[in-house]
Design a protein around this motif. Structure first.
Motif, short mmCIF file in Angstrom:
data_model
loop_
_atom_site.label_atom_id
_atom_site.label_comp_id
_atom_site.label_asym_id
_atom_site.label_seq_id
_atom_site.Cartn_x
_atom_site.Cartn_y
_atom_site.Cartn_z
N ASP A 303 5.26 53.22 -25.51
CA ASP A 303 4.71 52.74 -26.77
C ASP A 303 3.19 52.89 -26.81
O ASP A 303 2.61 53.24 -27.85
CB ASP A 303 5.11 51.28 -26.97
N LEU A 304 2.54 52.63 -25.68
CA LEU A 304 1.08 52.63 -25.63
C LEU A 304 0.48 53.98 -25.26
O LEU A 304 -0.75 54.11 -25.24
CB LEU A 304 0.60 51.57 -24.62
N ASP A 305 1.30 54.96 -24.98
CA ASP A 305 0.78 56.21 -24.40
C ASP A 305 -0.21 56.91 -25.31
O ASP A 305 -1.22 57.44 -24.84
CB ASP A 305 1.94 57.15 -24.07
N ASP A 306 0.03 56.94 -26.61
CA ASP A 306 -0.88 57.67 -27.50
C ASP A 306 -1.83 56.75 -28.25
O ASP A 306 -2.49 57.17 -29.21
CB ASP A 306 -0.08 58.53 -28.50
N ASP A 307 -1.91 55.47 -27.84
CA ASP A 307 -2.84 54.53 -28.47
C ASP A 307 -4.24 54.69 -27.91
O ASP A 307 -4.45 55.28 -26.84
CB ASP A 307 -2.38 53.08 -28.24
N ASP A 308 -5.22 54.15 -28.65
CA ASP A 308 -6.58 54.10 -28.13
C ASP A 308 -6.65 53.13 -26.95
O ASP A 308 -5.74 52.33 -26.73
CB ASP A 308 -7.55 53.63 -29.23
N LYS A 309 -7.75 53.19 -26.23
CA LYS A 309 -7.93 52.29 -25.10
C LYS A 309 -7.88 50.84 -25.57
O LYS A 309 -8.47 50.49 -26.61
CB LYS A 309 -9.26 52.57 -24.39
N LEU A 310 -7.18 50.00 -24.84
CA LEU A 310 -7.02 48.60 -25.23
C LEU A 310 -8.33 47.84 -25.12
O LEU A 310 -9.10 48.05 -24.18
CB LEU A 310 -5.96 47.93 -24.36
N ALA A 311 -8.55 46.95 -26.07
CA ALA A 311 -9.74 46.10 -26.04
C ALA A 311 -9.49 44.90 -25.14
O ALA A 311 -8.47 44.22 -25.27
CB ALA A 311 -10.08 45.63 -27.45
N PHE A 312 -10.41 44.64 -24.22
CA PHE A 312 -10.27 43.50 -23.31
C PHE A 312 -10.71 42.23 -24.00
O PHE A 312 -11.68 42.20 -24.76
CB PHE A 312 -11.11 43.72 -22.05
N ARG A 313 -9.99 41.15 -23.72
CA ARG A 313 -10.35 39.85 -24.27
C ARG A 313 -10.23 38.79 -23.19
O ARG A 313 -9.22 38.73 -22.48
CB ARG A 313 -9.44 39.50 -25.44
N LYS A 314 -11.26 37.97 -23.04
CA LYS A 314 -11.20 36.88 -22.06
C LYS A 314 -10.26 35.79 -22.56
O LYS A 314 -10.12 35.57 -23.77
CB LYS A 314 -12.59 36.30 -21.82
N THR A 315 -9.61 35.12 -21.63
CA THR A 315 -8.70 34.04 -21.97
C THR A 315 -9.14 32.75 -21.30
O THR A 315 -9.94 32.76 -20.36
CB THR A 315 -7.26 34.36 -21.51
N LYS A 316 -8.60 31.66 -21.78
CA LYS A 316 -8.87 30.38 -21.15
C LYS A 316 -8.25 30.35 -19.77
O LYS A 316 -7.12 30.79 -19.58
CB LYS A 316 -8.29 29.25 -22.02
N ASN A 317 -8.99 29.83 -18.80
CA ASN A 317 -8.47 29.70 -17.44
C ASN A 317 -7.68 28.40 -17.37
O ASN A 317 -8.25 27.31 -17.24
CB ASN A 317 -9.62 29.69 -16.43
N GLU A 318 -6.34 28.52 -17.46
CA GLU A 318 -5.50 27.33 -17.50
C GLU A 318 -5.59 26.49 -16.23
O GLU A 318 -5.38 25.28 -16.25
CB GLU A 318 -4.05 27.74 -17.77
N SER A 319 -5.93 27.15 -15.11
CA SER A 319 -6.00 26.40 -13.85
C SER A 319 -7.15 25.40 -13.85
O SER A 319 -7.13 24.42 -13.11
CB SER A 319 -6.16 27.37 -12.66
N GLU A 320 -8.17 25.63 -14.70
CA GLU A 320 -9.29 24.69 -14.77
C GLU A 320 -8.88 23.35 -15.37
O GLU A 320 -9.52 22.33 -15.16
CB GLU A 320 -10.43 25.30 -15.59
N ASP A 321 -7.79 23.37 -16.17
CA ASP A 321 -7.32 22.14 -16.79
C ASP A 321 -6.29 21.40 -15.93
O ASP A 321 -5.84 20.32 -16.31
CB ASP A 321 -6.68 22.45 -18.15
N THR A 322 -5.90 21.99 -14.82
CA THR A 322 -4.86 21.40 -13.99
C THR A 322 -5.39 20.17 -13.25
O THR A 322 -6.38 20.25 -12.54
CB THR A 322 -4.34 22.42 -12.96
#
Length: 408
Positions: A303-322
């Protein structure tokens, strides 16, 4: 050791003869059977048994037709380190007498493309037990069939399927060492890459994918690391009950690549009572489930083979809330449970839950004065208690509410 070498020699002869015939396909089951055999003594990082596994993986990659992408034209990338227990701390990679040497095994499909997909799985395990083991009766071989011969077998299966098929990406296949000691092999590679990481489009990690349940639950984390993951995973879903988590941080090797600003996914079929015990053996795996996961990942790659390069996005670090705990209930939570409460997937002998009569399958709905609706609320409730405390717990057992007293 001589018996092990004879076994390996015989296998390599078979691999060589396969090449000259119609290149016999090695199945997922056969790869697991070798990697999780007693002859490899649990594949502990830095041991001769790990190196036997590394040589096996090298021959498998060579037989598939992958190019060597380790150091100095080999399939191996070695690293020496002083062991650390915190998987997210800086690792001290050094030489000297007090160090351990691990070996990543790396193969490459070079399609002369501008983008590269990294596909990884760790192949090390706990050896005879020691730190990290949940087995209380002394030394024993920890074969690690699910953790993580399963992921490596799926990795090799994907490599064979991708050879000469999807051509608008290059593919780097990496069997990591040192994961059980703190993501060491992936950490080292991410800081000493054998490819240009700026061309890495995304990274897929398989860690414990061998115990799919009857309801076909599949956990995938990292879905927030690029905006398109949710759409791609759902549109290609062949019938899995998907449990999606956005965080790119977690206790497996995808974390090392997320920290390099690369979109990641981690595939996982859930915890079980054999986790980090000698009973994690190859006869308990769901091989049809592993084939399904391999085919699913392949469809995502297509599915992704002919797509443009994926945009990176930072996520919340769930371990910080543990929350931090002073006591333990002595249960293994069911991390794939999506109902209300915290379902118990295993109970440890001699711990508070066992003494209170709690059982596998019980759903904790109240602990002390706190209502438990999910994993996080359970952890918050547990974090209140200290050793010596006594409290009440309410569980749902097959629709019946049962109260018990817990003594920490």
């Amino acid at each position: 050791m001589l018996r092990n070498l004879i076994f390996l020699f015989g296998f390599f002869i078979v691999l060589g003869s396969c090449k000259q015939e119609t290149q016999k396909k090695v199945t997922i089951r056969e790869d697991v059977a070798f990697l999780a055999s007693d002859s490899l003594q649990g594949r502990e990082t830095g041991t001769a048994y790990e190196m036997e596994a590394a040589h096996y993986l090298q021959e498998r990659m060579k037989n598939i037709g992958l190019l060597p992408k380790g150091n100095a034209g080999t399939y191996f990338q070695t690293f020496s380190f002083k062991p650390k227990t915190d998987p997210h701390s800086e690792v001290q990679f050094v030489g000297g007498d007090s160090t351990i040497t691990g070996t990543n095994v790396i193969g490459f499909i070079d399609n002369k493309a501008d983008k590269t997909v990294i596909i990884g799985a760790h192949y090390d395990h706990l050896g005879m037990g020691g730190e990290g083991s949940l087995y209380a009766d002394g030394e024993a071989i920890h074969n690690g069939a699910d953790d993580n011969a399963s992921g490596v077998a799926v990795l090799l299966n994907l490599a064979a399927k991708l050879k000469d098929t999807i051509t608008q990406h290059n593919y780097l296949f990496m069997a990591f060492s040192g994961e059980e000691m703190g993501l060491l092999g992936s950490n080292y590679f991410s800081k000493n890459p054998t490819i240009d990481l700026s061309k890495a489009n995304y990274m897929l990690n398989m860690d414990m994918v061998g115990r799919m349940r009857e309801d076909k639950t599949l956990s995938i984390s990292g879905t927030g690391t690029t905006p398109i993951w949710g759409q791609v995973l759902n549109s290609n879903n062949p019938g899995f009950k998907l449990v999606l988590s956005e965080s790119g941080m977690g206790p497996s090797d995808h974390t090392s690549f997320y920290l390099q600003d690369i979109p990641v996914l981690h595939f996982f079929t859930g915890q079980h009572e054999d986790y980090h015990k000698p009973s994690d053996d190859s006869d308990k795996l769901n091989y049809k489930g592993m084939e399904m996961i391999s085919d699913y990942i392949l469809s995502v790659l297509y599915d992704l083979d002919d797509d443009d390069k994926l945009a990176f996005r930072k996520t919340k670090n769930e371990s910080e809330d543990t929350p931090r705990f002073k006591v333990a209930l002595g249960v293994m939570p069911d991390y794939l449970y999506d109902g209300k409460g915290m379902r118990i997937d295993g109970v440890s002998d001699g711990k508070p839950a066992a003494a209170a009569g709690l059982q596998k399958g019980d759903v904790v709905v109240k602990l002390g004065d706190s209502t438990v609706v999910d994993m996080m609320s359970y952890m918050r409730a547990l974090s209140i208690f200290k050793e010596g405390d006594t409290t009440e717990v309410t569980v749902d057992r097959n629709g019946e509410k049962i109260n018990a007293t817990i003594s920490f």
